[in-house]
Motif scaffolding. Sequence first.
Motif, short mmCIF file in Angstrom:
data_model
loop_
_atom_site.label_atom_id
_atom_site.label_comp_id
_atom_site.label_asym_id
_atom_site.label_seq_id
_atom_site.Cartn_x
_atom_site.Cartn_y
_atom_site.Cartn_z
N THR A 248 3.11 4.09 1.65
CA THR A 248 1.77 4.66 1.63
C THR A 248 0.79 3.78 0.85
O THR A 248 -0.25 3.39 1.37
CB THR A 248 1.84 6.06 1.00
N VAL A 249 1.16 3.44 -0.39
CA VAL A 249 0.27 2.61 -1.22
C VAL A 249 0.07 1.26 -0.53
O VAL A 249 -1.05 0.73 -0.44
CB VAL A 249 0.84 2.43 -2.64
N GLN A 250 1.19 0.73 -0.01
CA GLN A 250 1.12 -0.56 0.69
C GLN A 250 0.12 -0.49 1.85
O GLN A 250 -0.70 -1.39 2.04
CB GLN A 250 2.51 -0.89 1.22
N CYS A 354 1.45 15.81 -2.13
CA CYS A 354 2.06 14.65 -2.77
C CYS A 354 2.27 14.83 -4.28
O CYS A 354 1.32 15.12 -5.02
CB CYS A 354 1.16 13.44 -2.51
N VAL A 355 3.49 14.58 -4.73
CA VAL A 355 3.80 14.59 -6.16
C VAL A 355 3.08 13.45 -6.87
O VAL A 355 2.67 13.55 -8.02
CB VAL A 355 5.33 14.41 -6.38
N GLY A 356 2.91 12.33 -6.13
CA GLY A 356 2.42 11.11 -6.76
C GLY A 356 0.92 10.91 -6.65
O GLY A 356 0.45 9.78 -6.82
N VAL A 357 0.17 11.99 -6.39
CA VAL A 357 -1.26 11.82 -6.11
C VAL A 357 -2.01 11.11 -7.26
O VAL A 357 -2.80 10.20 -7.03
CB VAL A 357 -1.89 13.19 -5.72
N HIS A 358 -1.72 11.48 -8.51
CA HIS A 358 -2.44 10.84 -9.63
C HIS A 358 -1.98 9.40 -9.83
O HIS A 358 -2.78 8.51 -10.12
CB HIS A 358 -2.24 11.65 -10.92
N LEU A 359 -0.67 9.19 -9.63
CA LEU A 359 -0.14 7.83 -9.75
C LEU A 359 -0.73 6.95 -8.64
O LEU A 359 -1.15 5.81 -8.90
CB LEU A 359 1.39 7.87 -9.64
N ALA A 360 -0.79 7.48 -7.44
CA ALA A 360 -1.31 6.69 -6.31
C ALA A 360 -2.76 6.30 -6.58
O ALA A 360 -3.15 5.14 -6.38
CB ALA A 360 -1.22 7.51 -5.02
N ARG A 361 -3.56 7.26 -7.06
CA ARG A 361 -4.99 6.95 -7.31
C ARG A 361 -5.11 5.88 -8.40
O ARG A 361 -5.93 4.98 -8.31
CB ARG A 361 -5.74 8.21 -7.73
N LEU A 362 -4.26 5.99 -9.45
CA LEU A 362 -4.34 5.00 -10.53
C LEU A 362 -3.89 3.63 -10.02
O LEU A 362 -4.50 2.60 -10.33
CB LEU A 362 -3.48 5.45 -11.72
N GLU A 363 -2.81 3.60 -9.22
CA GLU A 363 -2.34 2.32 -8.67
C GLU A 363 -3.44 1.66 -7.85
O GLU A 363 -3.69 0.46 -7.95
CB GLU A 363 -1.10 2.53 -7.79
N LEU A 364 -4.13 2.46 -7.03
CA LEU A 364 -5.18 1.89 -6.17
C LEU A 364 -6.33 1.39 -7.03
O LEU A 364 -6.85 0.30 -6.80
CB LEU A 364 -5.67 2.94 -5.16
#
Length: 408
Positions: A248-250, A354-364
């Motif tokens: 997803t992030v990719q 998504c469990v990783g919603v905050h992590l995903a936003r920070l990664e982006l």
Amino acid sequence: MTEKTLDEVKAERRHDYDVYPGGTIQQKLDEIAELREKCPVSFSEKGGFWVATTYDDISSILRRNNRGFVSFPNIPDGKVAFGQKQQIPIELDGDVHRKYRKLLDPLFSPARVQEMEKQIRDVANGLIDGFVATGKCDVVPQFAFPFPGTVFLSIMGWPLEDAERMNDWVNIFLHGVPGGTEEETMQARIKASEESRAYIQAIVDDRRANPGDDITSVIVNQGLEGEPISDSDLSDLFVLLLMAGLDTVQSVIGQSIAYLATHPEQWEAMFATPDALAPAIEELLRWTSPAMPTRNVAAASAQVADLELPEGERVFCPLAAANRDPKYYPDPDTVDFTRESKPHLSFSLGAHRCVGVHLARLELRIAFEELHRRIPSFRLQEGCTPKEHLGLTWAIEDVRIEFEPRSA
Ligand code: HEM
């Protein structure tokens, strides 16, 4: 007038939606737009599933997880590979799923994720260091793909020097052996699965013997409301956590950079003021929408638009279809950072959001900030035409850019 049978409705609404077509993402979105207009809930006889195309229908189905719908099998054709169990937690429902979320949600809360900022920035810069001096980058293999995988190792407290090994395993799971036969891919997947399970088992054993306060230790030792999680379930959970954030992030980074390479004024606009980046990321998440969930009717019947679907029917819910619905997103195919519209559905809704919603936003955020800090402007290399592929996650490859690095 006699009521139509389910088979008659299926025949009337038949449109054999192909989940794995050739062609571009925009071509698929054009097909979805036509369906939304003419037949918003169609039936694929070939795949045996319904396809929802409006924001209202997709959001209503996702909200009703455990209330008429379940997520297993979370694949439109419903075919579960031989011997494969439910994926944890994305294909679990009811009480056991609730227990997994109770364990995982606090570990990926905004506050916990904020503590990971430095680690994530270091990963981004380590990858940029690898190509910046050359003035060129093949974005997916050199940044978008290794970034979330290496972040995963870093935040889980797993050895960073294993990033390449881990990325190789994931590549084999996702893409098989490029140019290889089916048999070669199968053998490579069996080998990667055995090796990765043995690798994860060694980490689980270590955190049982030497618990810390890192995410891995908490998952291994806390269990589900005091009940221990078996080694095999722990291994499945860790693999899912890694894979869920990877594709997803990719995809969001790859598709965004391909777009921004030909829209340099929007790349600039993302950093024009300190407040510009967050809404731009939300718009890019809406526009890229990589994930495609499926839900299954698990009650005597469930209403979808004007249809009453009986137990066992599957409904495919491409989130990109919801996110391009012109009812809520005027001129939906345009990337508009000033849009004031409904929040997008890229992270899904309901029990499986998504469990990783905050992590995903920070990664982006960190990925875009660090790329911009070190590469102020970029363009596609001459002759480069990125290739898009559709499937259960929509993605892109061959995004080759060139640039003048910012002078130190
Ligand atoms: C841009 C990045 C991401 C997008 C667009 C995304 C999207 C999604 C979507 C749509 C779902 C729900 C699927 C469904 O309803 O069936 C989901 C679930 C999940 N995601 Fe993400 N995700 C992203 C990043 C991450 C990251 C970084 C992690 C790492 C922790 C993660 C972990 C998970 C997990 C564990 C689930 C399963 C939740 C459950 O079943 O209760 N995701 N994600």
